[in-house]
Design a protein around this motif. Sequence first.
Motif, mmCIF file in Angstrom:
data_model
loop_
_atom_site.group_PDB
_atom_site.id
_atom_site.type_symbol
_atom_site.label_atom_id
_atom_site.label_comp_id
_atom_site.label_asym_id
_atom_site.label_seq_id
_atom_site.Cartn_x
_atom_site.Cartn_y
_atom_site.Cartn_z
ATOM 1 N N ALA A 288 0.824 -1.208 0.000
ATOM 2 C CA ALA A 288 0.000 0.000 0.000
ATOM 3 C C ALA A 288 0.860 1.261 0.000
ATOM 4 O O ALA A 288 0.549 2.238 -0.694
ATOM 5 C CB ALA A 288 -0.931 -0.007 1.212
ATOM 6 N N LEU A 289 1.951 1.234 0.745
ATOM 7 C CA LEU A 289 2.844 2.393 0.822
ATOM 8 C C LEU A 289 3.367 2.808 -0.538
ATOM 9 O O LEU A 289 3.553 3.997 -0.806
ATOM 10 C CB LEU A 289 4.038 2.069 1.730
ATOM 11 C CG LEU A 289 3.973 2.481 3.188
ATOM 12 C CD1 LEU A 289 5.191 1.942 3.934
ATOM 13 C CD2 LEU A 289 3.925 4.000 3.314
ATOM 14 N N LYS A 308 -9.378 -3.470 4.187
ATOM 15 C CA LYS A 308 -10.549 -2.609 4.004
ATOM 16 C C LYS A 308 -10.122 -1.145 3.877
ATOM 17 O O LYS A 308 -10.695 -0.395 3.077
ATOM 18 C CB LYS A 308 -11.522 -2.803 5.163
ATOM 19 C CG LYS A 308 -12.255 -4.144 5.095
ATOM 20 C CD LYS A 308 -13.181 -4.376 6.283
ATOM 21 C CE LYS A 308 -13.951 -5.684 6.119
ATOM 22 N NZ LYS A 308 -14.788 -6.009 7.296
ATOM 23 N N ARG A 309 -9.103 -0.745 4.615
ATOM 24 C CA ARG A 309 -8.637 0.641 4.532
ATOM 25 C C ARG A 309 -7.846 0.901 3.253
ATOM 26 O O ARG A 309 -7.894 2.007 2.703
ATOM 27 C CB ARG A 309 -7.793 1.002 5.753
ATOM 28 C CG ARG A 309 -8.594 1.008 7.050
ATOM 29 C CD ARG A 309 -7.780 1.482 8.240
ATOM 30 N NE ARG A 309 -7.613 2.933 8.245
ATOM 31 C CZ ARG A 309 -7.011 3.614 9.215
ATOM 32 N NH1 ARG A 309 -6.520 2.968 10.268
ATOM 33 N NH2 ARG A 309 -6.894 4.907 9.153
ATOM 34 N N SER A 310 -7.132 -0.110 2.764
ATOM 35 C CA SER A 310 -6.367 0.082 1.523
ATOM 36 C C SER A 310 -7.253 -0.013 0.292
ATOM 37 O O SER A 310 -6.863 0.408 -0.807
ATOM 38 C CB SER A 310 -5.239 -0.954 1.419
ATOM 39 O OG SER A 310 -5.741 -2.249 1.118
ATOM 40 N N GLY A 311 -8.454 -0.583 0.450
ATOM 41 C CA GLY A 311 -9.389 -0.713 -0.667
ATOM 42 C C GLY A 311 -9.318 -2.039 -1.391
ATOM 43 O O GLY A 311 -9.983 -2.226 -2.417
ATOM 44 N N MET A 312 -8.536 -3.009 -0.862
ATOM 45 C CA MET A 312 -8.306 -4.269 -1.572
ATOM 46 C C MET A 312 -9.012 -5.473 -0.952
ATOM 47 O O MET A 312 -8.761 -6.617 -1.355
ATOM 48 C CB MET A 312 -6.799 -4.533 -1.663
ATOM 49 C CG MET A 312 -6.040 -3.552 -2.530
ATOM 50 S SD MET A 312 -6.613 -3.502 -4.265
ATOM 51 C CE MET A 312 -6.169 -5.138 -4.831
ATOM 52 N N TRP A 313 -9.919 -5.256 -0.016
ATOM 53 C CA TRP A 313 -10.581 -6.390 0.637
ATOM 54 C C TRP A 313 -11.465 -7.172 -0.338
ATOM 55 O O TRP A 313 -11.572 -8.402 -0.248
ATOM 56 C CB TRP A 313 -11.405 -5.906 1.826
ATOM 57 C CG TRP A 313 -12.160 -7.000 2.531
ATOM 58 C CD1 TRP A 313 -13.513 -7.097 2.697
ATOM 59 C CD2 TRP A 313 -11.600 -8.170 3.166
ATOM 60 N NE1 TRP A 313 -13.834 -8.241 3.390
ATOM 61 C CE2 TRP A 313 -12.681 -8.909 3.691
ATOM 62 C CE3 TRP A 313 -10.309 -8.648 3.344
ATOM 63 C CZ2 TRP A 313 -12.506 -10.113 4.379
ATOM 64 C CZ3 TRP A 313 -10.126 -9.841 4.028
ATOM 65 C CH2 TRP A 313 -11.210 -10.564 4.533
ATOM 66 N N ALA A 349 -3.565 5.309 0.857
ATOM 67 C CA ALA A 349 -2.325 5.283 1.645
ATOM 68 C C ALA A 349 -1.940 6.686 2.110
ATOM 69 O O ALA A 349 -1.378 6.856 3.197
ATOM 70 C CB ALA A 349 -1.196 4.666 0.829
ATOM 71 N N ARG A 350 -2.265 7.678 1.287
ATOM 72 C CA ARG A 350 -1.976 9.064 1.684
ATOM 73 C C ARG A 350 -2.769 9.419 2.945
ATOM 74 O O ARG A 350 -2.235 10.063 3.863
ATOM 75 C CB ARG A 350 -2.330 10.012 0.543
ATOM 76 C CG ARG A 350 -1.875 11.444 0.778
ATOM 77 C CD ARG A 350 -2.228 12.335 -0.409
ATOM 78 N NE ARG A 350 -1.592 11.882 -1.629
ATOM 79 C CZ ARG A 350 -2.231 11.418 -2.700
ATOM 80 N NH1 ARG A 350 -3.567 11.357 -2.696
ATOM 81 N NH2 ARG A 350 -1.590 11.034 -3.778
ATOM 82 N N GLU A 351 -4.011 8.985 3.009
ATOM 83 C CA GLU A 351 -4.826 9.231 4.197
ATOM 84 C C GLU A 351 -4.273 8.471 5.408
ATOM 85 O O GLU A 351 -4.250 8.997 6.519
ATOM 86 C CB GLU A 351 -6.273 8.808 3.937
ATOM 87 C CG GLU A 351 -7.000 9.667 2.913
ATOM 88 C CD GLU A 351 -8.439 9.228 2.724
ATOM 89 O OE1 GLU A 351 -8.921 8.398 3.530
ATOM 90 O OE2 GLU A 351 -9.090 9.716 1.775
#
Length: 369
Positions: A288-289, A308-313, A349-351
């Motif tokens: 993600a980084l 879930k936070r990275s959008g890949m779930w 990742a910026r968030e």
Amino acid sequence: MKIVISGFYGLGNTGDEAILEAIVDNLKDELDNPDLTVFSLSPGKTAETYGVKSVYRGWRHDFKGKVKALREADLLISGGGGLLQDTYPTKFLFGPLPYYLLIVFLAKLCGTKVMFFSQGIGPVNSAWGKILMKVFANMADFITVRDQYSKDLLHKLGVNRPESVVTADIVFAFQKKEDQSCIESLPLKGDEKLIAVSVRPWFQHTAHYKQIAEALDHLIDSEGITPVFVPMEGHHDVRASNNVLEHMKQGDKCHVLGPDFSPNQYLNFISNCEMTIGLRLHSLIFSALVAVPHIGISYDKKVESLLKRSGMWDYSFPLEELTAGELIQNSRKVLAKRDELSSMIENNAREMRRDAMENIDLLKARFLK
């Protein structure tokens, strides 16, 4: 400001060493000449690698050194990472959960303030573990956790006295330095479509080795990929990688990185990949980084929370639901949409980097004199 840092350090785990590097680098950037001491299983190596003081972390050696460091400190940082859990056996005062909580208790006896820093909490399922959490975790002065699940679990366990704030894993504030040692160690032509693969042992679970092997064999044929295994916890992950290779028909088209590269070197390698398939949480955080699309195989809530936070779930799996067919299907989808997914991950990742830096900002606001 004098700070002691307590965590799973000096044991060769890439994720935890990345946590420590991110903490140390950002404290040095944000504080005026901080005096940092790390409790480590390899104090000499830790001191040399990070430019800090270091004391042996175990109870049986240099107890006086730990007491002295805590008495002189303004703050104990407990974390980051998944320290407070009883997945591994917890027997009275033996095991990860009692160890880290007793360090907190020792700090309070020494008159030192305590911050749980960017921690992932749980699982805590044993009756004894729940008692320990309720008694000792409530001694902390302030808590930041890396996901909402951890905050909810703290409250469920009765840890309500210190305020807790959801931030993000501090590794999202990792300061990447250019270093291509990993890729230079491999016999590559330069035109390969590299896929990073991070596998790990997980108690009695072994079916995932065969499922991943079957998927990689298929993707080598259909997508022309070159899988490269990234062993993020030394010989444990090398052995797990070899378990996958033993099930493969085309293992000769794969590579296994050496187990002794630094977190920064592994991060740089993943940045050269088309995609990551990973069990290790920090292989997915590294991906993600650097905005590399990733498929996670979740063995723990912390992995699901990150995905879930990275959008890949939506492309990922719980460990017990993994099948080769679905892994092949989702991998092909990810590769086909790589640019679109990379852009989404970069924004997310910026968030999370902003949220990770909040750990430092909150420390300064709460404890800086």
